[in-house]
Design a protein around this motif. Structure first.
Motif, PDB file in Angstrom:
ATOM      1  N   GLU A 294       0.955  -1.188  -0.207  1.00  0.00           N
ATOM      2  CA  GLU A 294      -0.041  -0.132   0.195  1.00  0.00           C
ATOM      3  C   GLU A 294       0.973   1.161  -0.014  1.00  0.00           C
ATOM      4  OE1 GLU A 294      -3.735   0.314   2.570  1.00  0.00           O
ATOM      5  OE2 GLU A 294      -2.524   1.928   3.372  1.00  0.00           O
ATOM      6  N   LYS A 295       0.455   2.054  -0.660  1.00  0.00           N
ATOM      7  CA  LYS A 295       1.331   3.492  -0.868  1.00  0.00           C
ATOM      8  C   LYS A 295       0.285   4.594  -0.542  1.00  0.00           C
ATOM      9  CE  LYS A 295       4.782   6.094  -3.283  1.00  0.00           C
ATOM     10  NZ  LYS A 295       5.563   5.664  -4.689  1.00  0.00           N
ATOM     11  N   GLU A 296       0.257   5.595   0.256  1.00  0.00           N
ATOM     12  CA  GLU A 296      -0.260   6.668   0.663  1.00  0.00           C
ATOM     13  C   GLU A 296       0.151   7.961   0.022  1.00  0.00           C
ATOM     14  OE1 GLU A 296      -0.622   8.719   4.729  1.00  0.00           O
ATOM     15  OE2 GLU A 296      -1.999   7.126   4.843  1.00  0.00           O
ATOM     16  N   TYR A 297      -0.801   8.629  -0.634  1.00  0.00           N
ATOM     17  CA  TYR A 297      -0.769   9.836  -1.313  1.00  0.00           C
ATOM     18  C   TYR A 297      -1.337  11.102  -0.523  1.00  0.00           C
ATOM     19  CZ  TYR A 297       1.305   7.082  -5.092  1.00  0.00           C
ATOM     20  OH  TYR A 297       1.974   6.235  -5.950  1.00  0.00           O
ATOM     21  N   CYS A 298      -0.808  11.889  -0.115  1.00  0.00           N
ATOM     22  CA  CYS A 298      -1.436  13.073   0.547  1.00  0.00           C
ATOM     23  C   CYS A 298      -1.467  14.415  -0.377  1.00  0.00           C
ATOM     24  CB  CYS A 298      -0.743  13.466   1.730  1.00  0.00           C
ATOM     25  SG  CYS A 298      -0.628  12.239   3.174  1.00  0.00           S
ATOM     26  N   SER A 299      -2.454  15.060  -0.156  1.00  0.00           N
ATOM     27  CA  SER A 299      -2.812  16.348  -1.105  1.00  0.00           C
ATOM     28  C   SER A 299      -2.182  17.598  -0.416  1.00  0.00           C
ATOM     29  CB  SER A 299      -4.530  16.396  -1.205  1.00  0.00           C
ATOM     30  OG  SER A 299      -4.766  16.876  -0.010  1.00  0.00           O
ATOM     31  N   ALA A 300      -2.028  18.714  -1.368  1.00  0.00           N
ATOM     32  CA  ALA A 300      -1.619  19.847  -0.843  1.00  0.00           C
ATOM     33  C   ALA A 300      -2.853  20.679  -1.092  1.00  0.00           C
ATOM     34  CB  ALA A 300      -0.381  20.411  -1.615  1.00  0.00           C
ATOM     35  N   ASP A 301      -3.186  21.335   0.077  1.00  0.00           N
ATOM     36  CA  ASP A 301      -4.631  22.258   0.182  1.00  0.00           C
ATOM     37  C   ASP A 301      -4.217  23.644   0.367  1.00  0.00           C
ATOM     38  OD1 ASP A 301      -5.688  19.691  -0.167  1.00  0.00           O
ATOM     39  OD2 ASP A 301      -6.399  19.485   1.798  1.00  0.00           O
ATOM     40  N   SER A 302      -5.073  24.381  -0.071  1.00  0.00           N
ATOM     41  CA  SER A 302      -4.911  25.741   0.123  1.00  0.00           C
ATOM     42  C   SER A 302      -6.034  26.391  -0.097  1.00  0.00           C
ATOM     43  CB  SER A 302      -3.723  26.313  -0.759  1.00  0.00           C
ATOM     44  OG  SER A 302      -4.202  26.193  -2.456  1.00  0.00           O
ATOM     45  N   ILE A 303      -6.247  27.763   0.209  1.00  0.00           N
ATOM     46  CA  ILE A 303      -7.524  28.476  -0.137  1.00  0.00           C
ATOM     47  C   ILE A 303      -7.280  29.707  -1.177  1.00  0.00           C
ATOM     48  CG2 ILE A 303      -9.294  30.217   0.951  1.00  0.00           C
ATOM     49  CD1 ILE A 303      -8.790  28.760   3.626  1.00  0.00           C
ATOM     50  N   ASP A 304      -8.401  29.815  -2.042  1.00  0.00           N
ATOM     51  CA  ASP A 304      -8.225  30.774  -3.123  1.00  0.00           C
ATOM     52  C   ASP A 304      -7.876  32.193  -2.679  1.00  0.00           C
ATOM     53  OD1 ASP A 304      -9.367  32.877  -5.345  1.00  0.00           O
ATOM     54  OD2 ASP A 304      -9.153  30.950  -6.179  1.00  0.00           O
ATOM     55  N   LYS A 305      -6.748  32.736  -3.411  1.00  0.00           N
ATOM     56  CA  LYS A 305      -6.083  33.890  -2.846  1.00  0.00           C
ATOM     57  C   LYS A 305      -7.353  35.000  -2.987  1.00  0.00           C
ATOM     58  CE  LYS A 305      -2.264  32.299  -2.356  1.00  0.00           C
ATOM     59  NZ  LYS A 305      -1.684  32.263  -0.926  1.00  0.00           N
ATOM     60  N   SER A 306      -8.351  35.061  -3.773  1.00  0.00           N
ATOM     61  CA  SER A 306      -9.241  35.972  -3.553  1.00  0.00           C
ATOM     62  C   SER A 306     -10.056  35.999  -2.732  1.00  0.00           C
ATOM     63  CB  SER A 306     -10.158  36.026  -5.165  1.00  0.00           C
ATOM     64  OG  SER A 306     -10.872  34.795  -4.944  1.00  0.00           O
ATOM     65  N   ASP A 307     -10.230  34.838  -2.025  1.00  0.00           N
ATOM     66  CA  ASP A 307     -11.165  34.599  -0.796  1.00  0.00           C
ATOM     67  C   ASP A 307     -10.340  35.174   0.358  1.00  0.00           C
ATOM     68  OD1 ASP A 307     -13.342  33.512  -1.896  1.00  0.00           O
ATOM     69  OD2 ASP A 307     -12.690  31.686  -1.925  1.00  0.00           O
TER      70      ASP A 307
END
Length: 693
Positions: A294-307
């Motif tokens: 098994e291999k685990e992949y994590c996301s890179a999360d951010s908030i839109d700059k305009s918000d």
């Protein structure tokens, strides 16, 4: 010549001629009713009766219309008949009809545009594309939208010479999409006719799941609101089981360990459920059975700059909070994958290669930045492709900001939601219903996905009657019924207990934070658990102070199913003062002192100084279960302060950092009332948190 015309003209006939004409008239009337004088042996037959050239009166009657009049009528009405709709249940041959119709026109050199509302449905059409892609329909479409087609462009010229436009799965599209195409075609064709006079053939099945209207009122028609009971035949039901998830997986994927890498085996079967969190549990369970690494992949999360520019508070959101956000159409923060795992795309990547939303594939290689997979559905089955990470955002954000998640655009698909199964056709389906089917058409869709009843397995639990499934006849009367709860905000403890009926959806995966959205402000609230109980805790004191909540309040919280952002409504104090008391007996909140440091005197803020009248040298302090006492005042830099009595209270009540002392002023006796809030110690021996009563 008819006998009536002869009599009017005054022509004299012999007796034989009269008899002949009468018999001819009778024969004509009988033949119009599929009879003849020859059927009556006692009746004479007209001598030399001339039959029509076909020697068949039925054929003659059907060809005796006025061809010139009909041609003129056809040419007049044909221009008005340009929009058609083909309606049929699942599996009745709509796709076969589209193929036959388009093949007939294309074989004569004509042009047919075949489109569908979804990518997976467009793959079944010859030369199919999604409607939004083919006609450049904006997403989302609004009431005033038009297609991005410019007069004189190649696409405009194509539409001018198109003989037919076929639009499959039309009920799945919003009316604004059709209106946008209608306005654009009228402009391109320079005709004020529906769709510019182009022949449009729509198709679909209204029994399938309707498109979701975000923030809609949830009402279709009140006259038949309510629930209906559907009894499932015993031959489809799984009744004997200890673990329901194991039972439905075993029925749908028999001998999984021996076939987990068999493409044909995985292509033909899937488990369907109504909610995303149920699907995630089933996928995690099946994945745990597969012996591959098994291999685990994590996301890179951010908030839109305009918000972030509109509301700087969004920039302070901790990454852990963003990682916990989940919504339909977007993969989770963590993806656990193995070679041989079936997956389903969530975005249209390359429609020409069959890589559309809902396309199923099987992972063949796991890389660090790309994943190799083989297509197992549609006409491109067997093709291999590489899938990279991409930036994704939900089309309709359930949060007050736009989340940008960089992750692989797919989900594991041993199990999938009922909505995602539309357009799929499978040999073996397991239907898992721990909850009632809750929206229009869902039960119909799941039962129509399987090709044979022998491949259908249904497991229903959490019902009083096995095999009886409750299904709303429409949507719930109040769309917020399932996503609202009320709870008392125990101000004395800066605590709010979450009812189990709500927080059970977080079992085994509680979020670290939730957000309160109230009066235009965002507040971060820490989630704490104690045994089987869940609390909103740290951060409530700041929320209380910001909005001047100084009595126990009833909070009404509204959020999505697994959402962690709540819209807060405050219904007022849980315990009001008796209306029989004169107003002078009421108290007023003055200020709250945080126990940040224990070795400093208590200085009275400006809000409290105005209640120290004249040259008063002391104030009367009243505390619950204690007698009233006098606290002497000292003046330090023109500010009233309390020294020794304050230190005595700290020692007596064992006040520590994190505790609070709240001061009220009582008008009837000019005394000060204290309320002490102790910080909560989160351990399993703490019984003070049990305030269910």
């Amino acid at each position: 010549m008819k006998l009536s015309n002869i009599l009017i003209a005054g022509i004299r006939l012999t007796e034989k001629e009269t008899i002949h004409l009468c018999l001819t008239e009778i024969e004509n009337m009988l033949q119009a009713n599929r009879r003849s004088l020859r059927d009556f042996p006692s009746m004479p037959y007209p001598i030399g009766y001339a039959r029509n050239q076909h020697h068949n009166n039925l054929i003659h009657n059907e060809m005796a219309y006025d061809k010139e009049m009909l041609a003129e009528q056809y040419n007049t009405t044909y221009q008005l008949l340009t929009v058609y709709f083909l309606y049929g249940y699942g599996g009745t041959g709509k796709t076969f009809f589209w193929t036959t119709l388009s093949s007939g026109i294309r074989s004569n050199g004509g042009i047919v545009c075949t489109v569908a509302s979804s990518g997976i449905a467009s793959l079944l059409l010859p030369g199919g594309r999604t409607a939004h892609s083919k006609f450049a329909i904006p997403v989302p479409a609004t009431e005033n939208s038009t297609c991005n087609i410019h007069q004189g462009s190649e696409l405009a010229e194509l539409l001018k010479v198109t003989k037919l436009i076929v639009w499959d799965e039309a009920p799945m599209c919003h009316e604004f999409a059709f209106e946008a195409l209608d306005k654009s075609l009228k402009d391109i064709m320079q005709k004020n006719l529906p769709f510019g006079g182009n022949i449009m053939v729509f198709g679909g099945d209204f029994r399938q799941i309707l498109p979701i209207v975000p923030k809609g009122d949830g009402k279709i028609g009140q006259y038949n609101d309510g629930f209906s009971e559907i009894t499932i035949p015993d031959e489809f039901l799984i009744k004997n089981y200890d673990d329901p998830i194991h039972a439905i997986v075993e029925a749908t994927y028999p001998s999984l360990i021996n076939n987990y890498s068999d493409t044909d085996y995985l292509q033909k079967r899937v488990v369907l459920a109504s909610k995303k969190e149920i699907v995630d549990k089933i996928n995690d369970y099946v994945l745990s059975l597969i012996p591959n690494h098994e291999k685990e992949y994590c996301s890179a999360d951010s908030i839109d700059k305009s918000d972030e520019l509109l509301n700087p508070a969004f920039a302070l959101l901790p990454p852990e909070f963003l990682y916990a956000l989940q919504t339909s159409g977007t993969p989770n923060h963590k993806l656990k994958l193995k070679v041989g795992t079936p997956i389903m795309l969530l975005r249209n990547l390359d429609q020409t290669d069959g890589l559309c939303n809902r396309t199923r594939l099987i992972i063949t290689k796991l890389g660090s930045n790309v994943i190799e997979a083989e297509v197992i559905t549609g006409p491109n089955s067997g093709n291999r492709t590489y899938i990279p990470r991409i930036n994704m955002s939900p089309s309709e954000s359930p949060w007050p900001f736009k989340l940008i998640r960089r992750q692989f655009p797919f989900i594991v698909s041993y199990a999938m939601t009922i909505n995602k199964s539309q357009g799929q056709s499978l040999h073996h389906i397991g239907l898992y219903f721990p909850h009632p089917v809750f929206s229009h058409g869902q039960l119909y869709v799941v039962l129509s996905r399987v090709k044979s009843k022998d491949g259908l397995h249904i497991l229903i639990h959490d019902n009083d009657v096995p095999g009886v499934l409750d299904q709303p006849s429409t949507f719930p009367r109040d769309p917020m019924d399932n996503i609202r709860f009320t709870a008392p905000f125990i101000v004395q403890k800066n605590l709010l207990q979450v009812p189990f009926s709500y927080h059970r959806q977080w079992l085994r995966n509680y979020p670290k934070y939730v957000l309160f959205h109230y009066d235009g402000e965002i507040h971060f609230i820490r989630v704490k658990t104690l045994g089987t109980k869940c609390f909103f805790a740290d951060g409530l004191n700041d929320f209380r102070r910001a909005h001047n909540l100084n009595e126990s309040m009833i909070l009404r919280l509204v959020a999505g199913d697994k959402n962690t952002i709540f819209t807060v409504h405050i219904d007022g104090p849980a315990h009001h003062h008796s209306s029989l008391k004169p107003i002078i007996y009421r108290r007023r909140y003055i200020f709250t002192n945080d126990m940040l440091q224990q070795n400093l005197p208590l200085t009275l803020p400006a809000a409290a100084s105005k209640f120290v009248y004249g040259s008063k040298k002391s104030i009367t302090i009243h505390h619950r279960l204690s007698k009233s006492t006098k606290w002497p005042l000292t003046i330090q830099h023109d500010i009233p302060a309390i020294t020794q009595p304050w230190f005595n209270l700290i020692h007596e009540k064992n006040l520590r950092p994190g505790d609070e002392v709240v001061f009220y002023y009582r008008f009837h006796d000019h005394a000060w009332e204290l309320l002490i809030r102790k910080a909560i110690e989160w351990n399993n021996n703490n019984t003070d948190l049990d305030f269910d009563e």
